[in-house]
Scaffold this motif. Sequence first.
Motif, mmCIF file in Angstrom:
data_model
loop_
_atom_site.group_PDB
_atom_site.id
_atom_site.type_symbol
_atom_site.label_atom_id
_atom_site.label_comp_id
_atom_site.label_asym_id
_atom_site.label_seq_id
_atom_site.Cartn_x
_atom_site.Cartn_y
_atom_site.Cartn_z
ATOM 1 N N VAL A 205 0.874 -1.179 0.000
ATOM 2 C CA VAL A 205 0.000 0.000 0.000
ATOM 3 C C VAL A 205 0.911 1.230 0.000
ATOM 4 O O VAL A 205 1.753 1.383 0.886
ATOM 5 C CB VAL A 205 -0.919 0.031 1.244
ATOM 6 N N LEU A 206 0.747 2.079 -1.005
ATOM 7 C CA LEU A 206 1.593 3.272 -1.136
ATOM 8 C C LEU A 206 0.891 4.505 -0.596
ATOM 9 O O LEU A 206 -0.274 4.757 -0.940
ATOM 10 C CB LEU A 206 1.910 3.510 -2.623
ATOM 11 N N ILE A 207 1.576 5.282 0.219
ATOM 12 C CA ILE A 207 1.049 6.612 0.569
ATOM 13 C C ILE A 207 1.518 7.572 -0.512
ATOM 14 O O ILE A 207 2.728 7.773 -0.700
ATOM 15 C CB ILE A 207 1.551 7.103 1.942
ATOM 16 N N HIS A 208 0.564 8.145 -1.249
ATOM 17 C CA HIS A 208 0.899 9.074 -2.326
ATOM 18 C C HIS A 208 0.680 10.495 -1.815
ATOM 19 O O HIS A 208 -0.463 10.930 -1.682
ATOM 20 C CB HIS A 208 0.020 8.790 -3.552
ATOM 21 N N ALA A 209 1.757 11.198 -1.535
ATOM 22 C CA ALA A 209 1.632 12.536 -0.939
ATOM 23 C C ALA A 209 2.327 13.602 -1.778
ATOM 24 O O ALA A 209 2.497 14.730 -1.323
ATOM 25 C CB ALA A 209 2.222 12.517 0.470
ATOM 26 N N LEU A 210 2.744 13.260 -2.999
ATOM 27 C CA LEU A 210 3.492 14.194 -3.853
ATOM 28 C C LEU A 210 2.571 14.832 -4.890
ATOM 29 O O LEU A 210 1.543 14.252 -5.254
ATOM 30 C CB LEU A 210 4.600 13.434 -4.586
ATOM 31 N N ALA A 225 2.610 1.889 -8.043
ATOM 32 C CA ALA A 225 1.477 1.212 -7.404
ATOM 33 C C ALA A 225 0.637 0.475 -8.448
ATOM 34 O O ALA A 225 0.313 -0.702 -8.271
ATOM 35 C CB ALA A 225 0.619 2.225 -6.652
ATOM 36 N N LEU A 226 0.302 1.158 -9.547
ATOM 37 C CA LEU A 226 -0.638 0.546 -10.500
ATOM 38 C C LEU A 226 -0.059 -0.687 -11.177
ATOM 39 O O LEU A 226 -0.759 -1.688 -11.356
ATOM 40 C CB LEU A 226 -1.082 1.578 -11.550
ATOM 41 N N ILE A 227 1.216 -0.634 -11.535
ATOM 42 C CA ILE A 227 1.771 -1.782 -12.277
ATOM 43 C C ILE A 227 1.925 -2.999 -11.372
ATOM 44 O O ILE A 227 2.187 -4.111 -11.827
ATOM 45 C CB ILE A 227 3.104 -1.422 -12.985
ATOM 46 N N MET A 232 -3.433 2.677 -3.280
ATOM 47 C CA MET A 232 -2.797 3.933 -2.876
ATOM 48 C C MET A 232 -3.636 4.643 -1.830
ATOM 49 O O MET A 232 -4.863 4.686 -1.956
ATOM 50 C CB MET A 232 -2.660 4.884 -4.073
ATOM 51 N N ILE A 233 -2.968 5.195 -0.842
ATOM 52 C CA ILE A 233 -3.616 6.143 0.066
ATOM 53 C C ILE A 233 -3.246 7.509 -0.488
ATOM 54 O O ILE A 233 -2.069 7.866 -0.567
ATOM 55 C CB ILE A 233 -3.130 5.954 1.515
ATOM 56 N N TRP A 234 -4.255 8.229 -0.933
ATOM 57 C CA TRP A 234 -4.056 9.394 -1.809
ATOM 58 C C TRP A 234 -4.260 10.675 -1.011
ATOM 59 O O TRP A 234 -5.391 10.989 -0.627
ATOM 60 C CB TRP A 234 -5.074 9.284 -2.938
ATOM 61 N N LEU A 235 -3.196 11.409 -0.775
ATOM 62 C CA LEU A 235 -3.299 12.664 -0.016
ATOM 63 C C LEU A 235 -3.155 13.818 -0.995
ATOM 64 O O LEU A 235 -2.171 13.903 -1.730
ATOM 65 C CB LEU A 235 -2.230 12.718 1.066
ATOM 66 N N SER A 236 -4.148 14.711 -1.007
ATOM 67 C CA SER A 236 -4.142 15.749 -2.033
ATOM 68 C C SER A 236 -3.050 16.781 -1.776
ATOM 69 O O SER A 236 -2.604 17.475 -2.670
ATOM 70 C CB SER A 236 -5.506 16.421 -2.100
ATOM 71 N N ALA A 250 -0.024 1.521 5.763
ATOM 72 C CA ALA A 250 0.738 1.545 4.510
ATOM 73 C C ALA A 250 2.001 0.707 4.605
ATOM 74 O O ALA A 250 2.421 0.302 5.695
ATOM 75 C CB ALA A 250 1.090 2.981 4.163
ATOM 76 N N THR A 251 2.611 0.476 3.417
ATOM 77 C CA THR A 251 3.879 -0.258 3.391
ATOM 78 C C THR A 251 4.977 0.494 2.639
ATOM 79 O O THR A 251 6.152 0.216 2.837
ATOM 80 C CB THR A 251 3.698 -1.641 2.715
#
Length: 509
Positions: A205-210, A225-227, A232-236, A250-251
């Motif tokens: 599980v990816l934290i996406h914060a960028l 993540a997709l491939i 994804m944990i999606w932070l705007s 997350a991992t």
Amino acid sequence: MTHHNLFAALRAAFPDALDEVAVETGDGLLYSWRDLEHGSAMMANLLQSLNLPEGARIAVQVEKSVEAMVLYLATLRAGYVFLPLNTAYQSLEIAYFIGNAEPAVVVCSRANFGWVSKIAFKAGTQHVFTLDDDRTGSLLERAAHCSDQHEVVPRQPGDMAAILYTSGTTGRSKGAMLSHGNLLSNARVLQDYWGWRTREEGGDVLIHALPIFHVHGLFIAIHGALINGSKMIWLSKFEPKKVVEKLPQATVFMGVPTLYVRLLAEPGLTIDACRNMRLFIAGSAPLLIETFREWQARTGHTILERYGMSETAMLTSNPYQGERRGGTVGFALPGVSLRVVGDDGQPLPAGEIGNIQVKGPNVFQGYWRMPEKTAEEFTTDGYFKTGDVGKIDADGYITIVGRSKDLIISGGYNVYPAEIESYINELPGVAESAVVGVPHPDFGEVGVAVVIARPGATLDAARIVAGMKSKLANFKVPKQCFVVSELPRNTMGKVQKNVLREQYKALFA
Ligand code: MCA
Ligand code: AMP
């Protein structure tokens, strides 16, 4: 033959159970894999219904949202070229990019529609849509009428998938053309190199914060993540507290060094908070050894630092298994040839400092409509000159020691002094200016402007800075400005930026 389309490869990795959660937002919204499939199909159908020419560019300046990511996926699957633009760019900057790239479609926020559409229509763009981060905008309204079934448009590995503008050391920004093959090969190599876990192994599980308008957030994180069919944990927006709160679920985490520095200031960042984490990855700017060590002590994890560029995506990485050496960017990735050469172009022995050149399936197709500039940046044997200066030690670890290009990297964003200087030099009363990067505890490096007035003119440093804020993306604006009577010069009369850097180095210490 659809399998060379990057989207087809990402889609092939979606789990069979399309109802599972693919993306969870910071506000708790859930998007399934089916939502990504259907949403990208609908937007791809919308784009295709516009009868755009082959190779049409879709320029996008919107706040981060899952829908914005879906628009990126839709552009890929419809076979068009994605052109992401930093939300900090203001009208002069946007006018340049749109004028240069001549996109067929522009997508912007509703708040900016007035001025962006004016620029776009003037440049010949036919379609301007809006998209906001609250799931509204004309793009979604129009896509809602389109079918959610769509056949991926076949692409060849060399076909362009995206243009990423990188600022220029001289003159204007250059659009780096990245192909489906460039991005797909890099995504596959990183999936393996960073040990992304299969579902059978427990998954990731990816934290996406960028932000999603540069290589790091748009390609490395999303493709990663997709491939792998990973959630994804999606932070705007990057908020350290929010990241710490999400860590136990997350991992994998990816960030520029500033993100790590800010996370370290959070008391909640503990070994326990990181108990389920597998991997912390850093890049886009040099990670200070102090940050690397402090992170180890606080979390029990060793940050994996890697190195890349907009023109090449990822080039090197510290190993997943094996020693991750602080202060280095690890080894050339599989398939990447990296050499360090002297000023005569000859490869240097281990340990010697020189210019870094690279070759590989990830290296871009050239600069958009700049064949001469492209030719200049490649050697006769096909290596791309990175402009980074480094060395390879006897064990093969690569260290970046500096840059031959005059570039400041501030909080992971590139700032080209030449662009800022030419802006300042145009101001009334300015004779000359020099912008240099100095160390900064939060952003790693920030710009400082040193300005000389014309004879008889009086300059106000604060006004120069304030003026820039209304014209340039905010991260480019020098954090301080000094009006001086002369600049240090060498015998040839050239400004000695190293002397200025030394003089102002303790400004933010
Ligand atoms: C914000 N500010 C900055 C920066 N960001 N100043 C200098 N450098 C910056 N990077 C200033 C603004 O001008 C503003 O100042 C004030 O900080 C607050 O702005 P805000 O937008 O609220 O800042 P923030 O949300 O705290 O943003 C800081 C950030 C952000 C989270 C570190 O800059 C960021 O997301 N950086 C990541 C960049 C990135 O993704 N790079 C990857 C490039 P004022 O109030 O005075 O106007 S891809 C790449 O490099 C290659 C390929 C690779 O290897 O990955
Ligand atoms: P960009 O133009 O945004 O693609 O920035 C690419 C530049 O970022 C590279 O040429 C390097 O100078 C720098 N960079 C990226 N990753 C690292 C890293 N891990 N350490 C040092 N510099 C880096």
